[in-house]
Design a protein around this motif. Structure first.
Motif, mmCIF file in Angstrom:
data_model
loop_
_atom_site.group_PDB
_atom_site.id
_atom_site.type_symbol
_atom_site.label_atom_id
_atom_site.label_comp_id
_atom_site.label_asym_id
_atom_site.label_seq_id
_atom_site.Cartn_x
_atom_site.Cartn_y
_atom_site.Cartn_z
ATOM 1 N N TYR A 55 -5.579 20.525 -0.302
ATOM 2 C CA TYR A 55 -4.704 19.399 -0.674
ATOM 3 C C TYR A 55 -5.503 18.237 -1.253
ATOM 4 O O TYR A 55 -5.082 17.084 -1.144
ATOM 5 C CB TYR A 55 -3.895 18.926 0.546
ATOM 6 N N GLY B 257 -6.319 14.361 5.120
ATOM 7 C CA GLY B 257 -6.681 14.651 6.504
ATOM 8 C C GLY B 257 -7.652 15.820 6.642
ATOM 9 O O GLY B 257 -7.491 16.862 6.005
ATOM 10 N N HIS C 124 -10.961 21.869 -0.207
ATOM 11 C CA HIS C 124 -9.766 21.434 0.542
ATOM 12 C C HIS C 124 -8.527 21.730 -0.299
ATOM 13 O O HIS C 124 -8.443 21.283 -1.441
ATOM 14 C CB HIS C 124 -9.872 19.938 0.846
ATOM 15 N N ARG D 195 9.911 -0.360 4.717
ATOM 16 C CA ARG D 195 10.073 0.585 5.823
ATOM 17 C C ARG D 195 10.402 -0.080 7.145
ATOM 18 O O ARG D 195 10.324 0.558 8.189
ATOM 19 C CB ARG D 195 8.781 1.397 5.972
ATOM 20 N N SER E 120 0.282 5.776 -1.049
ATOM 21 C CA SER E 120 -0.697 6.776 -1.477
ATOM 22 C C SER E 120 -0.682 6.901 -2.992
ATOM 23 O O SER E 120 0.384 6.994 -3.601
ATOM 24 C CB SER E 120 -0.369 8.134 -0.859
ATOM 25 N N MET F 213 -6.409 15.862 -6.137
ATOM 26 C CA MET F 213 -6.493 14.540 -6.776
ATOM 27 C C MET F 213 -7.944 14.062 -6.926
ATOM 28 O O MET F 213 -8.226 13.147 -7.682
ATOM 29 C CB MET F 213 -5.635 13.492 -6.043
ATOM 30 N N ARG G 209 0.829 -1.214 0.000
ATOM 31 C CA ARG G 209 0.000 0.000 0.000
ATOM 32 C C ARG G 209 0.857 1.255 0.000
ATOM 33 O O ARG G 209 1.848 1.363 0.701
ATOM 34 C CB ARG G 209 -0.898 0.019 1.257
HETATM 35 C C1 LIG Z 1 -3.542 12.003 8.992
HETATM 36 C C2 LIG Z 1 -3.080 12.005 7.548
HETATM 37 C C3 LIG Z 1 -3.314 13.123 6.762
HETATM 38 C C4 LIG Z 1 -2.920 13.144 5.418
HETATM 39 N N1 LIG Z 1 -3.265 14.217 4.642
HETATM 40 C C5 LIG Z 1 -2.926 14.215 3.333
HETATM 41 C C6 LIG Z 1 -3.341 15.286 2.475
HETATM 42 O O1 LIG Z 1 -4.015 16.212 2.904
HETATM 43 N N2 LIG Z 1 -2.993 15.223 1.170
HETATM 44 C C7 LIG Z 1 -2.246 14.192 0.667
HETATM 45 O O2 LIG Z 1 -1.952 14.207 -0.533
HETATM 46 N N3 LIG Z 1 -1.839 13.160 1.443
HETATM 47 C C8 LIG Z 1 -2.165 13.148 2.758
HETATM 48 N N4 LIG Z 1 -1.806 12.073 3.556
HETATM 49 C C9 LIG Z 1 -1.013 10.972 2.981
HETATM 50 C C10 LIG Z 1 0.455 11.030 3.451
HETATM 51 O O3 LIG Z 1 1.111 12.112 2.829
HETATM 52 C C11 LIG Z 1 1.141 9.701 3.108
HETATM 53 O O4 LIG Z 1 0.454 8.640 3.746
HETATM 54 C C12 LIG Z 1 2.594 9.689 3.556
HETATM 55 O O5 LIG Z 1 3.349 10.616 2.806
HETATM 56 C C13 LIG Z 1 3.254 8.312 3.406
HETATM 57 O O6 LIG Z 1 3.148 7.882 2.067
HETATM 58 P P1 LIG Z 1 2.371 6.541 1.666
HETATM 59 O O7 LIG Z 1 0.925 6.700 1.998
HETATM 60 O O8 LIG Z 1 2.615 6.418 0.185
HETATM 61 O O9 LIG Z 1 2.947 5.414 2.457
HETATM 62 C C14 LIG Z 1 -2.205 12.035 4.878
HETATM 63 C C15 LIG Z 1 -1.983 10.912 5.684
HETATM 64 C C16 LIG Z 1 -2.422 10.875 6.990
HETATM 65 C C17 LIG Z 1 -2.230 9.621 7.821
#
Ligand SMILES: Cc1cc2nc3c(=O)[nH]c(=O)nc-3n(C[C@H](O)[C@H](O)[C@H](O)COP(=O)(O)O)c2cc1C
Length: 166
Positions: free
Chosen positions: A62, A114, A60, A155, A9, A65, A7
């Motif tokens: 951010y 978030g 929002h 990781r 993002s 996407m 997994r």
């Molecule tokens: C509480 C929380 C808030 C987040 N908010 C955003 C966001 O607003 N925009 C975004 O693109 N990603 C957001 N993320 C995703 C994180 O950036 C991402 O999980 C992190 O960089 C690790 O990368 P991965 O998910 O690929 O493992 C968020 C993740 C968490 C847990």
């Protein structure tokens, strides 16, 4: 383990429709999360309407996407259902993470955007999705079939593990 370890993002999507069966599986995964005293204090707004998805990018900063996503799930909490209100956010987080892992397992990509506990995000999403007063928007999850394939990094960090005592 395969879905958990791979997994990551995903913010670029193909624009291919996601079946309602698949979306229901994601919500089912969310509802299968653990919750304090089995309170299950969550609700899910499943969004497939193009205009509604696009509009999220405007409420929002951010969430751009969402413009490419085929669907989105707004994970919401109902704190009044909790005997222990202070666990409300942890319960919703467990549901959100289940959805992200299930999405990966089903060949989809998703990202956690978030909201909670940011006051402005909470107000904006409450208004945009017409949420009742007792419902708190917790996280927005844009979902789609990934445009590119990416490999998650390993990781595992042994220095963060403490056996029996710190
Ligand atoms: C509480 C929380 C808030 C987040 N908010 C955003 C966001 O607003 N925009 C975004 O693109 N990603 C957001 N993320 C995703 C994180 O950036 C991402 O999980 C992190 O960089 C690790 O990368 P991965 O998910 O690929 O493992 C968020 C993740 C968490 C847990």
């Amino acid at each position: 383990m395969e879905a958990i370890l791979s997994r990551h993002s995903v913010r670029d999507f193909k624009g291919v429709e996601i079946s309602s069966d698949t979306l229901e599986k994601l919500v089912h995964a969310g509802m299968s999360a653990p919750s304090a005293m089995h309170s299950s204090p969550w609700h899910f707004v499943v969004v497939t309407d193009r205009k509604r998805l696009d509009g999220v990018a405007e409420v929002h900063p951010y969430a751009a996407m969402s413009l490419q996503a085929s669907a989105g799930i707004l994970v919401c909490g109902e704190p009044d259902r909790e005997a222990l209100r202070e666990f409300f956010d942890q319960n919703c987080a467990a549901a959100a993470e289940n959805i992200l892992i299930a999405a990966c397992d089903l060949g989809l990509g998703a990202v956690w955007v978030g909201l909670y506990p940011n006051k402005t995000h909470i107000e904006n999403f409450t208004k945009y999705f017409n949420l009742p007063k007792n419902i708190v928007p917790f996280t927005w999850i844009p979902i789609g079939y990934p445009k590119t394939s990416a490999k998650a990094d390993n990781r595992f960090n042994p220095s963060k593990v403490h056996y029996n005592i710190w």
